[in-house]
Scaffold this active site. Structure first.
Site, PDB file in Angstrom:
ATOM      1  N   PRO A  90       0.750  -1.541   0.228  1.00 19.00           N
ATOM      2  CA  PRO A  90      -0.549  -0.121   0.015  1.00 19.00           C
ATOM      3  C   PRO A  90       0.426   1.157   0.544  1.00 19.00           C
ATOM      4  O   PRO A  90       1.372   1.403   1.096  1.00 19.00           O
ATOM      5  CB  PRO A  90      -0.965  -0.038   1.186  1.00 19.00           C
ATOM      6  CG  PRO A  90      -0.432  -1.491   1.857  1.00 19.00           C
ATOM      7  CD  PRO A  90       0.223  -1.631   0.865  1.00 19.00           C
ATOM      8  N   GLU A  91       0.823   2.099  -0.457  1.00 14.24           N
ATOM      9  CA  GLU A  91       1.216   3.311  -0.671  1.00 14.24           C
ATOM     10  C   GLU A  91       0.691   4.610  -0.460  1.00 14.24           C
ATOM     11  O   GLU A  91      -0.976   4.115   0.032  1.00 14.24           O
ATOM     12  CB  GLU A  91       1.454   3.557  -2.042  1.00 14.24           C
ATOM     13  CG  GLU A  91       2.449   2.471  -3.202  1.00 14.24           C
ATOM     14  CD  GLU A  91       3.767   2.454  -2.423  1.00 14.24           C
ATOM     15  OE1 GLU A  91       4.115   2.794  -1.721  1.00 14.24           O
ATOM     16  OE2 GLU A  91       4.280   1.499  -2.873  1.00 14.24           O
TER      17      GLU A  91
ATOM     18  N   HIS B  34      -4.599 -13.964  10.758  1.00 12.79           N
ATOM     19  CA  HIS B  34      -4.114 -12.416  10.077  1.00 12.79           C
ATOM     20  C   HIS B  34      -4.524 -11.496  10.251  1.00 12.79           C
ATOM     21  O   HIS B  34      -4.336 -10.454   9.961  1.00 12.79           O
ATOM     22  CB  HIS B  34      -3.852 -12.571   8.141  1.00 12.79           C
ATOM     23  CG  HIS B  34      -3.309 -13.446   8.140  1.00 12.79           C
ATOM     24  ND1 HIS B  34      -2.144 -14.189   8.151  1.00 12.79           N
ATOM     25  CD2 HIS B  34      -3.879 -14.886   7.498  1.00 12.79           C
ATOM     26  CE1 HIS B  34      -1.777 -15.209   7.887  1.00 12.79           C
ATOM     27  NE2 HIS B  34      -3.129 -15.459   6.870  1.00 12.79           N
TER      28      HIS B  34
END
Length: 271
Positions: free
Chosen positions: A2-3, A89
């Site tokens: 993710p940017e 997770h």
């Protein structure tokens, strides 16, 4: 990974809904990249004031401190009143009066860190060297050009480092350089003032478009409502090696820079 656009899309998808909430419980899963920095119970009873972003970090302002959240390589955030039961997770659940904020991260490179504020030494270690925000008014063309003049490194690598301007990740660096007409391997110090101005504008344009498109979902990114991004469907060069350029029809080239894939058009982008 993710940017900046994905982090901003995530922020927009839950910030307004969680503001004002009271933290009722915090449940930790397996250890993340960095420790929380306090006992989970310390957060209980605090109120969430706002959710901001600095680079790729979400900054959750509390009534008594600040939470720094990073999505790592494959993390995503969910927020809602009725989330699914905790899975293997899911490593951080913050139960609030308005819903539960959950960090899901299969690779556990993400992090949630509690600090007293942005001047806390831990916060400074994480945020202190970040470059200017590309979508803010402080991203000045002349200052940007001056910063590039001191760097011999390839311009794409300079963008990825995040010390001149923050948040231009790998996908967006290829797209930005295509729009600006600059080859990825061009040394940063060779970029003239007019080209730097075009590059600055391209950074702002591509990142703004990416946020509007919900970010990029290459594998598993989704916002806090579980919605995927669609920017990758409009990519001009990224992941299009061998395919014709959408502008000139020349084949898109793919190379490796710093162990990352780079894509460009040798006809439309000049050294």
């Amino acid at each position: 990974m993710p940017e900046l656009p994905e982090v901003e899309v995530t922020r927009l998808s839950f910030a307004g809904r969680i503001a004002g909430a009271r933290i009722e419980a915090v449940v930790m899963g397996k250890p993340l990249r960095w420790p929380l920095g306090c006992e989970a119970q310390t957060l209980t009873g605090q109120h969430i004031k706002t959710v901001r972003r600095r680079g790729k970090y979400l900054l959750i302002d509390l009534s008594g401190g600040l939470l720094l959240m990073h999505l790592g390589m494959s993390g995503s955030v969910s927020f809602g009143l009725h989330l699914q039961p905790v899975g293997k997770h899911d490593h951080f659940d913050m139960v609030t009066s308005l819903g539960t904020l959950r960090l899901h991260d299969p690779r556990r490179f993400g992090a949630v860190v509690y600090v007293s504020g942005e001047d806390d030494p831990v916060a400074q270690k994480l945020l202190g060297r970040l470059g200017v925000e590309p979508l803010g008014d402080e991203f000045d063309a002349l200052v940007f050009h001056q910063a590039l003049q001191g760097r011999k490194t390839a311009i794409k690598q300079v963008l990825l480092e995040g010390q001149v301007v923050v948040g231009v990740g790998n996908i967006y660096a290829s797209e930005v350089l295509f729009l600006a007409g600059i080859r990825p391997a061009t040394p940063a110090l060779r970029i003239s003032k007019p080209r730097a101005a075009r590059l600055r504008q391209a950074i702002r344009q591509v990142l703004t478009q990416a946020v509007a498109k919900g970010g990029s979902t290459l594998r598993d990114f989704s916002n806090a409502d579980g919605e995927a991004g669609h920017f990758q469907l409009d990519a001009m060069v990224y992941d299009r090696a061998g395919l014709p350029c959408k502008v000139c029809a020349a084949p898109i080239k793919g190379i490796r820079q710093g162990q990352r894939s780079t894509f460009y058009c040798a006809h439309c982008q000049k050294p």
